[in-house]
Design a protein around this motif. Structure first.
Motif, PDB file in Angstrom:
ATOM      1  N   SER A  30      -0.029   0.651  -2.362  1.00  0.00           N
ATOM      2  CA  SER A  30      -0.266  -0.303  -1.291  1.00  0.00           C
ATOM      3  C   SER A  30      -0.804   0.389  -0.047  1.00  0.00           C
ATOM      4  CB  SER A  30       1.037  -1.036  -0.956  1.00  0.00           C
ATOM      5  OG  SER A  30       0.903  -1.825   0.199  1.00  0.00           O
ATOM      6  N   GLN A  31      -0.352   1.585   0.194  1.00  0.00           N
ATOM      7  CA  GLN A  31      -0.742   2.316   1.390  1.00  0.00           C
ATOM      8  C   GLN A  31      -2.157   2.878   1.290  1.00  0.00           C
ATOM      9  OE1 GLN A  31       1.789   5.687   2.341  1.00  0.00           O
ATOM     10  NE2 GLN A  31       1.431   5.399   4.526  1.00  0.00           N
ATOM     11  N   LYS A  59      -0.058  -4.736   0.902  1.00  0.00           N
ATOM     12  CA  LYS A  59       0.623  -4.557   2.177  1.00  0.00           C
ATOM     13  C   LYS A  59       2.133  -4.646   1.990  1.00  0.00           C
ATOM     14  CE  LYS A  59       0.047  -9.444   3.501  1.00  0.00           C
ATOM     15  NZ  LYS A  59      -0.495 -10.348   4.544  1.00  0.00           N
ATOM     16  N   ASN A  60       2.832  -4.003   2.908  1.00  0.00           N
ATOM     17  CA  ASN A  60       4.300  -3.989   2.895  1.00  0.00           C
ATOM     18  C   ASN A  60       4.866  -3.501   1.569  1.00  0.00           C
ATOM     19  OD1 ASN A  60       4.255  -5.135   5.517  1.00  0.00           O
ATOM     20  ND2 ASN A  60       4.108  -7.189   4.663  1.00  0.00           N
TER      21      ASN A  60
END
Length: 250
Positions: A30-31, A59-60
């Motif tokens: 995600s990052q 995200k998150n």
């Protein structure tokens, strides 16, 4: 950055006829994922080749993927349940440029809206033109985009929601409402060619996300090779995002 991740399924639910939304717990993926990139998913040991699936959101710590059940591989994937694990290779491809100054118009047809959603969550000044066959095929996309864009324009082939017709029918009208810095599009190739033609008529940059059959996803097997204005390119490694002038040059 290319890595193999062992991810856990958060949810895997049907959102429209034969269309599933897969959410996985993948903090590192995600990052590092860029808007418009994709992953290669190992469905199971029964299937030799991984399946290329676009990243719709990252995200998150959660990665969201939409896929349509069209064969044995995606049919098997649709049976995966919460808590099960998926082996994923990614993130792959070049991604869209999210640093363009000015407002961007996203134009998507059907499942082509998935990579465009990842663009919408990474930039602020963005609108979307959604196209689909009918209300049932676009309803869930509207819900996904609502929190990420300023304006949503809708077309359906049968007129059951929004304007009746194709995105290319409504696009000239939309371009009269707003000054856009660029058009980003993904969907059927005939649709993207039409978008590019309108972009040229309006002197606007246009970038397309191409879909091709992929085996390795790494540029080694050459199965996704295409001819471009600057020579032979591989969709998986040189794309999937291309300047439309490169691929629709004829």
């Amino acid at each position: 950055m290319l890595k193999i991740f062992d991810t856990e399924i958060i949810s895997n639910a049907e959102v429209s006829a034969n269309i599933f939304k897969l959410e996985i717990n993948a903090p590192e993926l995600s990052q590092i994922a860029k808007a418009g990139q994709f992953v290669q998913v190992k469905i199971s040991d029964e299937f030799t080749l991984r399946r290329p699936l676009g990243i719709a959101s990252a995200k998150n710590g959660v990665v969201k993927i939409f896929y349509r059940v069209i064969g044995k591989g995606t049919e098997f994937l649709s049976t995966k349940e919460t808590g099960e694990h998926l082996n994923i290779l990614g993130a792959l491809g070049n991604g869209f440029d999210t640093n363009i100054n000015g407002r961007i118009l996203l134009i998507g047809g059907g499942m082509g809206l998935a990579p465009l959603l990842s663009v919408a969550e990474k930039i602020d000044a963005v609108d979307v033109l959604i196209g689909g066959r009918n209300k049932g095929e676009v309803d869930f996309w509207i819900k996904e985009f609502r929190a990420e864009v300023d304006k949503i324009y809708i077309t359906t082939d049968d007129g059951s929601l929004g304007s009746r017709g194709f995105v290319t029918s409504l696009l000239p009208e939309v371009l009269e409402y707003e000054d856009y810095a660029a058009l980003y599009t993904c969907g059927p190739e005939i649709m993207m060619r039409g978008v590019y033609k309108i972009a040229v008529e309006n002197n606007l940059p246009c970038y397309v996300s191409l879909e091709r059959r992929m085996a390795c996803g790494l540029g080694a097997c050459l199965s996704c090779s295409i001819d471009t204005a600057s020579g032979r390119k591989k969709v998986c490694k040189d794309g999937p995002i291309f300047d439309a002038r490169e691929v629709f040059y004829e």
